[in-house]
Design a protein around this motif. Structure first.
Motif, PDB file in Angstrom:
ATOM      1  N   VAL A  75       0.841  -1.204   0.000  1.00 22.13           N
ATOM      2  CA  VAL A  75       0.000   0.000   0.000  1.00 22.13           C
ATOM      3  C   VAL A  75       0.873   1.248   0.000  1.00 22.13           C
ATOM      4  O   VAL A  75       0.596   2.228  -0.708  1.00 22.13           O
ATOM      5  CB  VAL A  75      -0.952  -0.008   1.218  1.00 22.13           C
ATOM      6  CG1 VAL A  75      -1.699   1.320   1.324  1.00 22.13           C
ATOM      7  CG2 VAL A  75      -1.941  -1.155   1.109  1.00 22.13           C
ATOM      8  N   PRO A  99      -6.957   2.752  -1.583  1.00 20.21           N
ATOM      9  CA  PRO A  99      -7.608   1.663  -0.842  1.00 20.21           C
ATOM     10  C   PRO A  99      -9.133   1.758  -0.929  1.00 20.21           C
ATOM     11  O   PRO A  99      -9.702   2.850  -0.966  1.00 20.21           O
ATOM     12  CB  PRO A  99      -7.133   1.889   0.599  1.00 20.21           C
ATOM     13  CG  PRO A  99      -5.886   2.702   0.479  1.00 20.21           C
ATOM     14  CD  PRO A  99      -6.074   3.567  -0.723  1.00 20.21           C
ATOM     15  N   ASN A 112      -6.887  -0.935  -5.490  1.00 22.85           N
ATOM     16  CA  ASN A 112      -5.566  -0.301  -5.497  1.00 22.85           C
ATOM     17  C   ASN A 112      -4.646  -1.134  -6.386  1.00 22.85           C
ATOM     18  O   ASN A 112      -3.899  -1.990  -5.922  1.00 22.85           O
ATOM     19  CB  ASN A 112      -5.025  -0.216  -4.073  1.00 22.85           C
ATOM     20  CG  ASN A 112      -3.809   0.689  -3.972  1.00 22.85           C
ATOM     21  OD1 ASN A 112      -3.221   1.064  -4.979  1.00 22.85           O
ATOM     22  ND2 ASN A 112      -3.441   1.033  -2.754  1.00 22.85           N
ATOM     23  N   GLY A 115      -0.601  -1.509  -5.954  1.00 19.51           N
ATOM     24  CA  GLY A 115      -0.205  -2.365  -4.842  1.00 19.51           C
ATOM     25  C   GLY A 115      -0.262  -3.842  -5.208  1.00 19.51           C
ATOM     26  O   GLY A 115       0.591  -4.624  -4.797  1.00 19.51           O
ATOM     27  N   ASP A 329      -6.154   0.032   3.818  1.00 19.03           N
ATOM     28  CA  ASP A 329      -5.114   1.044   3.952  1.00 19.03           C
ATOM     29  C   ASP A 329      -3.982   0.515   4.824  1.00 19.03           C
ATOM     30  O   ASP A 329      -4.055  -0.582   5.384  1.00 19.03           O
ATOM     31  CB  ASP A 329      -5.679   2.359   4.502  1.00 19.03           C
ATOM     32  CG  ASP A 329      -6.059   2.255   5.979  1.00 19.03           C
ATOM     33  OD1 ASP A 329      -6.154   1.126   6.485  1.00 19.03           O
ATOM     34  OD2 ASP A 329      -6.264   3.311   6.597  1.00 19.03           O
TER      35      ASP A 329
END
Length: 425
Positions: A75, A99, A112, A115, A329
């Motif tokens: 993240v 996120p 996301n 990531g 997150d």
């Protein structure tokens, strides 16, 4: 912050506090790693010292530790990649680079994607082999250290001492809470010990690698914390772009030359990639070790005929990290990683004491001094840091352990290498 007492600039003291706790735990890791140079890290040590049920608990705990710590790093990578691409005029859509769930609420994002993609790409590299992965990691580490040193010089010239006041806005409570939050950044020496079977001289190399990594990381962490929070007030980094990529945000806001900004952000990205690479490697080896002992299905320990790596473990680890990295997150992931890591350190420290009593004559290439006091200090310090975590984190951790125990009694206990001995008895 987010409902917890903020450490503010005293986060530098938090890093030192964590380093002290880790140093005692690291000595325990070094002794056990030099005695038991087998893949699996704390899981293997627990198996040799505390027995199967404790080994399962620590192995199940390590799975949580590695998964959620890598989610947090992935993240963070996404946030910095987004910031760097924006500096080049390429703006990723928030819907696909943020996120889905953050600070206890839905954000409206879909996934996301950065990531997830970085974890997927690194998995391809890991499946091809350890040598190729290690060579790539060495290059990334060199770039990372160069970028950190550049940041310390460039950022140091922008420090305003007034930003360090108040230094500890929440007193010692904030320092302990800060230490509990940043603890996951120190699990690198755990990853060192997972490579035991692939070291040329594990009795010599593992203790040195564990202790050296602690010292180097502490110096760099404290330096970056002091400089960054001297550049801007700590309250700046609570939420938004400043929280997603704090170093990049501070340099852009203060007008650092784009060349230096790019060097530092690229170095930060390389650092996150190297961390992801090492932790994904370690995670797959833990699953491999547990499978080899019969505690997980045998396909986890299957080895690729050409690359000599465990492909099933590596790919499952990929999706176990990549999918959550696209959804949550960094805060939720970091908390769970910390409690899992601290629990593992406590068990490893106790393992040193038990093994010294049960097998005092066993050869040890490295010995923890002042046993049992040093291991017990490790237990007290790590346990104290665990108290700085939130109640919801403790609840999630207990639920995870209960699920693990159910799996153990339903499957693992019946299929482990000791199952036949129990049946015959």
């Amino acid at each position: 912050m987010h409902g917890r007492p903020p450490a503010g600039p005293s986060i530098a003291i938090s890093f030192l506090l964590v380093a002290v706790a880790c140093s005692f735990a690291g000595l325990c890791y070094a002794e056990l790693a030099s005695m038991i140079p087998i893949a699996g890290s704390a899981y293997t040590y627990s198996y040799a010292t505390l027995g199967e049920i404790f080994a399962w608990i620590i192995g199940w705990d390590l799975i949580l530790e590695y998964v959620v710590s890598n989610v947090a790093v992935a993240v963070g990578f996404s946030g910095y990649a987004k910031a760097q691409l924006a500096a080049f005029g390429l703006n990723l859509p928030d819907k696909w680079s943020s996120p889905v769930w953050a600070s206890g609420q839905w954000t409206g994002a879909y996934f996301n994607l950065p990531g997830f993609l970085i974890v997927f790409i690194l998995t391809l590299l890991l499946v091809r082999g350890v040598r190729e992965s290690a060579e790539a990691n060495n290059v990334m580490v060199a770039i990372k250290i160069g970028a950190i040193l550049t940041f310390l010089v460039v950022g140091g010239m922008l420090v305003h001492p007034v930003n360090w006041k108040p230094f500890a806005p929440s007193g010692f409570g904030g320092i302990v809470t800060g230490g509990a939050i940043v603890f996951f950044t120190y699990i690198g020496f755990d990853s060192v010990s997972t490579a035991a079977e692939e070291c040329k001289a594990p009795q010599r190399d593992l203790p040195f690698g564990i202790i050296a990594s602690l010292i180097i990381c502490t110096v760099l962490y404290v330096g970056v914390a002091v400089v960054l929070l001297g550049m801007m007030k700590y309250t700046t980094f609570v939420s938004g772009p400043a929280a997603e990529a704090p170093v990049a945000y501070a340099m852009q806001y203060l007008g650092v030359h784009p060349v230096f900004r790019s060097i530092i952000v690229v170095g930060a990205l390389m650092g996150m990639i190297s961390s992801l690479l090492v932790f994904q490697y370690g995670q797959a080896r833990i699953w491999y070790a547990m499978s080899r002992d019969g505690l997980l299905p045998k396909f986890f320990s299957a080895v690729h005929p050409k690359f000599k790596t465990p492909p099933w473990s590596t790919w499952i680890a990929c999706f176990a990290v990549g999918i959550p990295a696209g959804l949550v997150d960094i805060g939720d992931a970091a908390d769970l990683s910390n409690i899992g890591t601290l629990f593992a350190f406590v068990l490893v420290s106790l393992g040193v004491v038990f093994l010294r009593r049960r097998q005092p004559e066993r050869p040890r290439a490295f010995r923890v001094p002042f046993v049992p006091w040093f291991p017990l200090i490790s237990v007290v310090l790590c346990g104290g840091l665990m108290t700085g975590l939130t109640v919801i984190t403790w609840i999630r951790f207990v639920v995870w352990l209960v699920i693990g125990l159910c799996i153990y009694f339903i499957f693992s206990r019946r299929h482990s290498e000791f199952a036949k001995d129990r049946i015959s008895d």
